[in-house]
Design a protein around this motif. Structure first.
Motif, short mmCIF file in Angstrom:
data_model
loop_
_atom_site.label_atom_id
_atom_site.label_comp_id
_atom_site.label_asym_id
_atom_site.label_seq_id
_atom_site.Cartn_x
_atom_site.Cartn_y
_atom_site.Cartn_z
N GLU A 123 -0.92 3.40 4.59
CA GLU A 123 -0.37 2.50 5.69
C GLU A 123 -1.06 2.43 7.04
OE1 GLU A 123 0.77 5.16 4.20
OE2 GLU A 123 2.52 4.57 2.83
N ASP A 144 15.81 -5.68 -10.60
CA ASP A 144 16.46 -5.07 -9.30
C ASP A 144 17.47 -6.19 -8.81
OD1 ASP A 144 14.19 -7.00 -9.14
OD2 ASP A 144 14.40 -7.05 -7.20
N ALA A 188 8.48 -4.84 -11.94
CA ALA A 188 8.90 -5.36 -10.47
C ALA A 188 9.11 -6.59 -10.17
CB ALA A 188 7.34 -5.02 -9.59
N GLY A 197 7.61 -1.98 -0.10
CA GLY A 197 6.29 -1.31 -0.28
C GLY A 197 5.75 -1.29 -1.79
N SER A 198 5.02 -0.21 -1.86
CA SER A 198 4.35 -0.22 -3.42
C SER A 198 5.14 0.32 -4.51
CB SER A 198 3.08 0.54 -3.22
OG SER A 198 3.46 2.07 -2.98
N PRO A 212 6.29 2.90 -6.02
CA PRO A 212 5.67 3.70 -6.97
C PRO A 212 6.55 4.31 -8.34
CG PRO A 212 5.72 4.96 -4.93
CD PRO A 212 6.19 3.38 -4.55
N ASP A 213 7.63 4.28 -7.94
CA ASP A 213 8.62 4.48 -9.11
C ASP A 213 8.62 3.62 -10.18
OD1 ASP A 213 9.61 2.75 -7.14
OD2 ASP A 213 12.13 3.26 -7.60
N ILE A 214 8.27 2.39 -10.08
CA ILE A 214 8.41 1.30 -11.18
C ILE A 214 6.92 0.80 -11.33
CG2 ILE A 214 10.72 0.86 -10.80
CD1 ILE A 214 9.61 -1.95 -9.48
N VAL A 217 0.73 -1.17 0.02
CA VAL A 217 0.13 0.07 -0.24
C VAL A 217 0.71 1.38 0.05
CG1 VAL A 217 -1.73 -1.25 1.08
CG2 VAL A 217 -0.09 -0.02 2.46
N GLY A 218 0.21 2.36 -0.33
CA GLY A 218 0.85 3.68 -0.30
C GLY A 218 1.25 4.23 -1.58
N GLY A 219 1.74 5.49 -1.74
CA GLY A 219 2.28 6.24 -2.80
C GLY A 219 2.20 7.72 -2.70
N GLU A 225 -0.01 10.88 0.12
CA GLU A 225 1.05 11.27 1.16
C GLU A 225 0.68 12.44 2.03
OE1 GLU A 225 4.95 11.14 -0.31
OE2 GLU A 225 5.03 9.03 0.08
N ILE A 235 15.43 -6.41 -1.82
CA ILE A 235 14.09 -6.30 -1.19
C ILE A 235 13.11 -6.75 -2.06
CG2 ILE A 235 13.70 -4.04 -2.47
CD1 ILE A 235 12.64 -2.91 0.46
N GLY A 236 13.07 -6.88 -3.15
CA GLY A 236 12.14 -7.82 -4.21
C GLY A 236 12.25 -9.20 -4.03
N GLU A 262 2.72 -11.07 3.29
CA GLU A 262 3.07 -10.02 2.20
C GLU A 262 4.46 -10.05 2.00
OE1 GLU A 262 2.12 -6.30 4.12
OE2 GLU A 262 2.76 -6.88 5.96
P1 NAD Z 1 9.43 0.49 -1.27
O1 NAD Z 1 9.71 -0.78 -0.82
O2 NAD Z 1 8.19 0.53 -2.03
O3 NAD Z 1 10.61 0.80 -2.39
C1 NAD Z 1 11.88 1.17 -2.23
C2 NAD Z 1 12.95 0.97 -3.47
O4 NAD Z 1 12.83 -0.61 -3.92
C3 NAD Z 1 12.45 1.62 -4.77
O5 NAD Z 1 13.45 1.91 -5.55
C4 NAD Z 1 11.41 0.38 -5.40
O6 NAD Z 1 11.54 0.73 -6.91
C5 NAD Z 1 12.35 -0.91 -5.15
N1 NAD Z 1 11.32 -2.21 -4.93
C6 NAD Z 1 10.61 -2.31 -3.97
N2 NAD Z 1 9.73 -3.47 -4.46
C7 NAD Z 1 10.14 -3.61 -5.57
C8 NAD Z 1 10.01 -5.08 -6.11
N3 NAD Z 1 9.05 -5.87 -5.83
N4 NAD Z 1 10.92 -5.32 -7.31
C9 NAD Z 1 11.65 -4.36 -7.85
N5 NAD Z 1 12.03 -3.18 -7.11
C10 NAD Z 1 11.54 -2.74 -6.02
O7 NAD Z 1 9.82 1.65 -0.27
P2 NAD Z 1 9.48 3.25 -0.28
O8 NAD Z 1 9.83 3.91 -1.83
O9 NAD Z 1 10.21 3.78 0.71
O10 NAD Z 1 7.80 3.34 -0.27
C11 NAD Z 1 7.02 3.57 -1.27
C12 NAD Z 1 5.36 3.56 -0.77
O11 NAD Z 1 5.26 2.22 -0.06
C13 NAD Z 1 5.23 4.67 0.40
O12 NAD Z 1 4.05 5.17 0.19
C14 NAD Z 1 5.35 3.68 1.68
O13 NAD Z 1 4.66 4.00 2.69
C15 NAD Z 1 4.94 2.32 1.21
N6 NAD Z 1 5.31 1.17 1.89
C16 NAD Z 1 4.32 0.27 2.19
C17 NAD Z 1 4.68 -1.08 2.87
C18 NAD Z 1 3.74 -2.17 2.81
O14 NAD Z 1 2.79 -2.13 2.12
N7 NAD Z 1 3.90 -3.17 3.70
C19 NAD Z 1 5.90 -1.16 3.09
C20 NAD Z 1 6.84 -0.19 3.01
C21 NAD Z 1 6.54 0.98 2.41
#
Ligand code: NAD
Length: 364
Positions: A92, A337, A295, A284-285, A287-289, A77-79, A83, A264-265, A280
């Motif tokens: 969140e 990744d 992903a 996180g979500s 958003p950049d990709i 969730v999130g993005g 925010e 992290i993926g 889960e």
């Molecule tokens: P993020 O984990 O979403 O991303 C961090 C980095 O890791 C980014 O560059 C992203 O592209 C990369 N990444 C993450 N998952 C990937 C995957 N499956 N494959 C390839 N690359 C991957 O963390 P963030 O950027 O700090 O947070 C983005 C949003 O997600 C925020 O709104 C945050 O609050 C939310 N969030 C949600 C959860 C959850 O749902 N449990 C956990 C952490 C953050």
């Protein structure tokens, strides 16, 4: 013969959530078909997607789905779009609401370094080779929930910030039981992490974990202070099997341990309650990709393996999913990744399909 039919609530959530969830569901459906497990899926909205539709991140109907399920499978969730919202409407918040309402008191984070991804770690290969740690973090107590809390104004007019670290005997013993049970099915080594030298609350933690340990004479129990544990995770992480710790220490140590893998993926998680569970990926979500089919779906697919192991009591099938993932990596397929020169770059759906095919082969 154990239970053979399960209700699964599916919450793809936001960002890459939808893309990775599709791939994970394919894997789960394949196992269910082949092993004649009856699954009832119900899909709901959560996080920003739920806010856009219903004006709240955890609407009543989604909570009902979760409460009626044997397990929840969640994307992320999130993005940035959400925010600026008031705290209670943030995506969140839905996760905290689910944890609380479902009584999910044990957070499990396996940290495994795949041989093929050794050089993704920021640490030297010889330090991370063979890492297979299970971190069991208490999730519903501690300083995150203890009262009193808040920022108060003193008579002098100066502000004072207060949080309170609290654990009851019952809260400690139920998480200790979980951790001992898990250790029993692994290498039978449990490390309890606390700060008993300065915090009375964790002095109680240490005593209660030791008392519970008397019923598990087959498991070797050790204790370690949290500062030393943070150091040892970098110095010699391969020494650990199962680690059980408090909410605050677990929050920090599990992120530190996750970084040992450098990817992290790839990391799944489970949050378990008495008879409820949520699975889960730890990321996180992203958003950049999001929406680009790049992903990595493997953390969510490995969360399906945890669902098979802990909710469905199907350890053999869980291992097959893990083997399928390792097999695809061995053949050189990588999402962006975890990509390195000389490997084969694939997208989200293709990585899901490759894992599906590998698993289908293993199931035949
Ligand atoms: P993020 O984990 O979403 O991303 C961090 C980095 O890791 C980014 O560059 C992203 O592209 C990369 N990444 C993450 N998952 C990937 C995957 N499956 N494959 C390839 N690359 C991957 O963390 P963030 O950027 O700090 O947070 C983005 C949003 O997600 C925020 O709104 C945050 O609050 C939310 N969030 C949600 C959860 C959850 O749902 N449990 C956990 C952490 C953050």
């Amino acid at each position: 013969m154990g239970k053979n039919s399960f209700n699964i609530a599916v919450f793809p959530g936001d960002g890459v959530g939808t893309e990775i969830m599709q791939e994970a569901l394919k894997i789960l459906r394949l196992i269910a078909d082949k092993k004649k497990i009856s699954l009832e899926f119900s899909e709901g909205y959560i996080g920003g997607a739920a806010y856009d539709r219903f004006g709240e991140p955890l609407p009543e109907q989604s909570l009902d789905l979760a409460m009626q399920s044997d397990a929840v499978l969640l994307g992320a969730v999130g993005g940035p779009r959400w925010e600026a919202l008031e705290y209670k409407f943030r995506p969140e918040r839905a996760l905290l609401g689910l944890r609380e309402k479902m009584g999910l008191y044990a957070n499990l984070r396996p940290v495994v370094v795949f041989e093929e991804l050794l050089d993704a770690s920021p640490l030297k290969e010889e330090v991370v080779r063979g890492i297979d740690i299970m971190i069991v973090r208490e999730l519903t107590g501690d300083i995150y929930f203890g009262q009193p809390r808040g920022v108060f104004k003193e008579k002098s007019g100066r502000r004072k910030g207060v949080n309170t670290m609290v654990y009851t005997e019952e809260e400690i013993s139920r998480i200790a039981v979980r951790a001992f049970e898990i250790a029993r099915k692994r290498k039978k080594n449990l490390l309890s992490v606390d700060k008993a030298n300065v915090l009375e609350c964790t002095e109680l933690w240490r005593s209660v974990v030791s008392e519970v340990g008397r019923d598990y004479s087959d498991v070797t129990l050790k204790h370690m202070y949290v500062d030393n544990c943070a150091m040892q995770l970098i110095r010699n992480p391969a020494q650990f099997d199962v680690i059980v710790t408090t909410n605050l220490f677990g929050d920090i140590l599990s992120d530190e341990a996750a970084m040992l893998t450098g990817s992290i993926g790839m990391l799944p998680s489970a949050s378990l309650g008495k008879d409820k569970a949520l699975y889960e990926p730890i990321h996180g979500s992203a958003p950049d990709i999001a929406g680009k089919n790049i992903a990595n779906p493997l953390a969510t697919i490995l969360s399906v393996a945890l669902l098979l192991r802990y909710t469905m009591a199907r350890p053999a099938e869980a291992e097959l999913v893990e083997k399928a993932v390792a097999g695809v990596l061995q053949e050189g397929y990588r999402t962006q990744d975890i990509f390195q020169e000389g490997k084969k770059l694939v997208g989200t759906a293709e990585m899901g399909d490759l894992t599906w095919k590998k698993l289908a082969g293993l199931l035949n």
